[in-house]
Motif scaffolding. Sequence first.
Motif, PDB file in Angstrom:
ATOM      1  N   GLY A 256     150.490  -6.136  32.502  1.00 17.63           N
ATOM      2  CA  GLY A 256     150.667  -5.021  33.419  1.00 17.63           C
ATOM      3  C   GLY A 256     149.415  -4.158  33.411  1.00 17.63           C
ATOM      4  N   ILE A 257     148.974  -3.707  34.590  1.00 15.66           N
ATOM      5  CA  ILE A 257     147.759  -2.900  34.707  1.00 15.66           C
ATOM      6  C   ILE A 257     148.115  -1.564  35.351  1.00 15.66           C
ATOM      7  CG2 ILE A 257     145.442  -2.759  35.698  1.00 15.66           C
ATOM      8  CD1 ILE A 257     145.346  -5.798  35.694  1.00 15.66           C
ATOM      9  N   GLY A 258     147.751  -0.462  34.693  1.00 10.69           N
ATOM     10  CA  GLY A 258     148.063   0.873  35.188  1.00 10.69           C
ATOM     11  C   GLY A 258     147.085   1.338  36.253  1.00 10.69           C
ATOM     12  N   GLY A 259     147.244   2.598  36.668  1.00 10.41           N
ATOM     13  CA  GLY A 259     146.348   3.179  37.654  1.00 10.41           C
ATOM     14  C   GLY A 259     144.997   3.513  37.047  1.00 10.41           C
ATOM     15  N   SER A 260     143.994   3.759  37.901  1.00  7.79           N
ATOM     16  CA  SER A 260     142.636   4.043  37.419  1.00  7.79           C
ATOM     17  C   SER A 260     142.364   5.545  37.473  1.00  7.79           C
ATOM     18  CB  SER A 260     141.599   3.301  38.267  1.00  7.79           C
ATOM     19  OG  SER A 260     141.614   3.743  39.610  1.00  7.79           O
ATOM     20  N   TYR A 261     141.590   6.039  36.486  1.00  4.52           N
ATOM     21  CA  TYR A 261     141.280   7.461  36.359  1.00  4.52           C
ATOM     22  C   TYR A 261     139.844   7.621  35.890  1.00  4.52           C
ATOM     23  CZ  TYR A 261     146.351   7.979  36.548  1.00  4.52           C
ATOM     24  OH  TYR A 261     147.664   7.929  36.936  1.00  4.52           O
ATOM     25  N   GLU A 262     139.269   8.782  36.174  1.00  6.02           N
ATOM     26  CA  GLU A 262     137.904   9.064  35.736  1.00  6.02           C
ATOM     27  C   GLU A 262     137.866   9.580  34.308  1.00  6.02           C
ATOM     28  OE1 GLU A 262     135.579  11.473  38.317  1.00  6.02           O
ATOM     29  OE2 GLU A 262     136.042  10.317  40.116  1.00  6.02           O
TER      30      GLU A 262
ATOM     31  N   TYR B 176     139.934  -2.110  38.142  1.00 10.37           N
ATOM     32  CA  TYR B 176     140.211  -3.520  38.404  1.00 10.37           C
ATOM     33  C   TYR B 176     140.013  -3.893  39.869  1.00 10.37           C
ATOM     34  CZ  TYR B 176     142.609  -7.955  38.730  1.00 10.37           C
ATOM     35  OH  TYR B 176     142.904  -9.269  38.984  1.00 10.37           O
ATOM     36  N   ASP B 177     139.334  -5.002  40.062  1.00  7.36           N
ATOM     37  CA  ASP B 177     139.122  -5.579  41.381  1.00  7.36           C
ATOM     38  C   ASP B 177     139.804  -6.944  41.386  1.00  7.36           C
ATOM     39  OD1 ASP B 177     138.242  -6.834  43.656  1.00  7.36           O
ATOM     40  OD2 ASP B 177     136.147  -6.267  43.428  1.00  7.36           O
ATOM     41  N   LYS B 178     140.648  -7.188  42.367  1.00  9.65           N
ATOM     42  CA  LYS B 178     141.426  -8.432  42.383  1.00  9.65           C
ATOM     43  C   LYS B 178     140.560  -9.679  42.450  1.00  9.65           C
ATOM     44  CE  LYS B 178     145.881  -6.881  44.103  1.00  9.65           C
ATOM     45  NZ  LYS B 178     146.932  -7.042  45.137  1.00  9.65           N
ATOM     46  N   GLU B 179     139.299  -9.525  42.871  1.00 12.41           N
ATOM     47  CA  GLU B 179     138.407 -10.681  42.902  1.00 12.41           C
ATOM     48  C   GLU B 179     137.970 -11.066  41.492  1.00 12.41           C
ATOM     49  OE1 GLU B 179     135.196  -9.933  45.530  1.00 12.41           O
ATOM     50  OE2 GLU B 179     136.455  -9.764  47.322  1.00 12.41           O
ATOM     51  N   ASN B 180     138.137 -10.159  40.537  1.00 11.20           N
ATOM     52  CA  ASN B 180     137.816 -10.431  39.136  1.00 11.20           C
ATOM     53  C   ASN B 180     139.056 -11.002  38.477  1.00 11.20           C
ATOM     54  OD1 ASN B 180     136.695 -10.439  36.587  1.00 11.20           O
ATOM     55  ND2 ASN B 180     135.739  -8.430  36.827  1.00 11.20           N
ATOM     56  N   MET B 181     139.065 -12.297  38.244  1.00  9.86           N
ATOM     57  CA  MET B 181     140.293 -13.012  37.909  1.00  9.86           C
ATOM     58  C   MET B 181     140.568 -13.125  36.412  1.00  9.86           C
ATOM     59  SD  MET B 181     141.324 -13.620  40.951  1.00  9.86           S
ATOM     60  CE  MET B 181     142.586 -14.872  40.845  1.00  9.86           C
TER      61      MET B 181
ATOM     62  N   GLU C 261     151.451 -13.662  38.246  1.00  9.07           N
ATOM     63  CA  GLU C 261     150.692 -13.847  37.011  1.00  9.07           C
ATOM     64  C   GLU C 261     150.592 -12.529  36.242  1.00  9.07           C
ATOM     65  OE1 GLU C 261     149.466 -16.560  35.763  1.00  9.07           O
ATOM     66  OE2 GLU C 261     149.671 -17.982  37.406  1.00  9.07           O
ATOM     67  N   TYR C 262     150.526 -11.440  36.989  1.00 13.11           N
ATOM     68  CA  TYR C 262     150.427 -10.108  36.405  1.00 13.11           C
ATOM     69  C   TYR C 262     150.790  -9.104  37.485  1.00 13.11           C
ATOM     70  CZ  TYR C 262     146.010 -10.042  38.938  1.00 13.11           C
ATOM     71  OH  TYR C 262     145.058 -10.094  39.924  1.00 13.11           O
ATOM     72  N   ILE C 263     151.030  -7.846  37.102  1.00 14.75           N
ATOM     73  CA  ILE C 263     151.390  -6.804  38.058  1.00 14.75           C
ATOM     74  C   ILE C 263     150.456  -5.612  37.884  1.00 14.75           C
ATOM     75  CG2 ILE C 263     153.169  -5.167  38.795  1.00 14.75           C
ATOM     76  CD1 ILE C 263     153.946  -7.927  39.545  1.00 14.75           C
ATOM     77  N   VAL C 264     149.897  -5.120  38.998  1.00 16.96           N
ATOM     78  CA  VAL C 264     149.087  -3.904  39.012  1.00 16.96           C
ATOM     79  C   VAL C 264     149.970  -2.767  39.515  1.00 16.96           C
ATOM     80  CG1 VAL C 264     146.997  -2.795  39.882  1.00 16.96           C
ATOM     81  CG2 VAL C 264     147.019  -5.270  39.466  1.00 16.96           C
TER      82      VAL C 264
ATOM     83  N   LYS D 236     148.224   8.432  31.201  1.00 14.78           N
ATOM     84  CA  LYS D 236     149.043   8.192  32.386  1.00 14.78           C
ATOM     85  C   LYS D 236     148.964   6.710  32.763  1.00 14.78           C
ATOM     86  CE  LYS D 236     147.908  12.753  34.333  1.00 14.78           C
ATOM     87  NZ  LYS D 236     147.237  13.440  35.474  1.00 14.78           N
ATOM     88  N   SER D 237     147.743   6.173  32.724  1.00 21.62           N
ATOM     89  CA  SER D 237     147.559   4.764  33.054  1.00 21.62           C
ATOM     90  C   SER D 237     148.331   3.874  32.086  1.00 21.62           C
ATOM     91  CB  SER D 237     146.067   4.413  33.020  1.00 21.62           C
ATOM     92  OG  SER D 237     145.857   3.087  33.422  1.00 21.62           O
ATOM     93  N   HIS D 238     148.398   4.285  30.820  1.00 22.64           N
ATOM     94  CA  HIS D 238     149.136   3.522  29.812  1.00 22.64           C
ATOM     95  C   HIS D 238     150.623   3.475  30.156  1.00 22.64           C
ATOM     96  CE1 HIS D 238     150.916   3.115  25.598  1.00 22.64           C
ATOM     97  NE2 HIS D 238     150.279   1.980  25.833  1.00 22.64           N
ATOM     98  N   LYS D 239     151.171   4.611  30.562  1.00 20.86           N
ATOM     99  CA  LYS D 239     152.578   4.665  30.967  1.00 20.86           C
ATOM    100  C   LYS D 239     152.810   3.807  32.208  1.00 20.86           C
ATOM    101  CE  LYS D 239     156.230   7.912  32.307  1.00 20.86           C
ATOM    102  NZ  LYS D 239     156.556   9.328  32.615  1.00 20.86           N
ATOM    103  N   GLU D 240     151.886   3.890  33.158  1.00 19.81           N
ATOM    104  CA  GLU D 240     152.008   3.098  34.387  1.00 19.81           C
ATOM    105  C   GLU D 240     151.898   1.598  34.095  1.00 19.81           C
ATOM    106  OE1 GLU D 240     149.993   6.622  37.142  1.00 19.81           O
ATOM    107  OE2 GLU D 240     148.810   4.875  36.488  1.00 19.81           O
ATOM    108  N   ALA D 241     151.021   1.260  33.149  1.00 21.44           N
ATOM    109  CA  ALA D 241     150.872  -0.151  32.774  1.00 21.44           C
ATOM    110  C   ALA D 241     152.160  -0.678  32.159  1.00 21.44           C
ATOM    111  CB  ALA D 241     149.705  -0.315  31.807  1.00 21.44           C
TER     112      ALA D 241
END
Length: 390
Positions: free
Chosen positions: A248-254, A223-228, A280-283, A261-266
């Motif tokens: 809610g948006i989780g962390g990014s992984y390859e 996710y890039d914050k410029e992408n709204m 509006e949302y939380i990363v 993990k990203s699902h839990k973080e989200a």
Amino acid sequence: MPITCRDLLNLPFFYKSIELKGGSEGLDRVIRWFHALEGVDEIKFLQNNELVLMTGISIGNDKKKMLKMLKGIAEKQGAGLVINTGKYIHDVPQEVAEYANEIKIPVFAVPWDIKLGNATRKIGELIMEERSRYKNVQGLVKKILFSESIASENFFDMALFNEYKLSVRKQIMLIEFQTDQLRNIDEPEERLSVLFQEVMAKYGQACLFTWNGNEVVFIISEYDKENMFPIELKKEVKEKFSLTIYIGIGGSYEKFPDLRKSHKEAHFALSIAKKSINKEYIVYKDTNIFRLFDRIDDTSFIENYYKEVLGQLMQYDEKNNSEFTRTLEVYLEENEDAVSTIKRLFIHRNTLTYRLKRIEEIMNCSMEDSETRLNFRIAFKMKTFLDFVK
């Protein structure tokens, strides 16, 4: 990817002879199915996101009827209008094209030698193929996140990475609804899924998601914050369905297995989003110190810590019906700015001065000491964190 009005411009069976006459801002509307209509009265049979095809045999070159037809399509939330021109309708009038631009409903013209019967058959085949692919995608998302045993990562690379063009790093985005709100909508999952596809297509995002109870789980490119698109999702869901959603948006992984993990973080980010008034949302990466607390397995440690720091003041308030704890919290949230604090608490400056002095006496501390203030800040953050996770 879903079939949209934009795709009509590149479908081979139109032989590149299809022409967009108006409504270009609506080209990302998803085509859920199609409906061949000829009379204005037949619009009542139209369903949302259906593409209308017409030869004009019943309305001819009557501009008023064309405008009424287009208005009906907009009211029924149809996808767009394809007009077979050359025999009954010579061309799309300028007024119709301008109205299409105004209501953002795409209007296309195809020459008479292209038979709409063949077009509907081809479009129908594409839609059925996409529905089958959509079910497979939902199954893959569920396997990645919820299956006990995940297949080899190469399998996911082929199925998702190549076809849907995810970035190397990807993450989970969660959308949560209130269950009772969804009950007030006909076919909520299908209609909302179409909306998700439209918004994600508009922002060039892969639309990989599945429903899980009253929440929707997306796999998105990093996710890039410029992408709204999260803000756009909230706005469209509110305007079209009168629903409030939390994101809610989780962390990014390859690696795909790491998306758990990203699902839990989200989920953690979502819990904060549900209690945040101005967000509006939380990363997850923006949850700051809360991320540190989230990594502590023993929440009793966190609870004990904040009670050790603030417990004496909280007990004093409870015993004396005072508001020193709240005053201290607001004072620190406002970066120790007296003017902002008295505005939030609706108190006089002298009252604030008195309360801060009493806090120092009760806690046997000095508010001039930076370590003391930091300790208080951390304790309040811990209390807020526990409210989130509960």
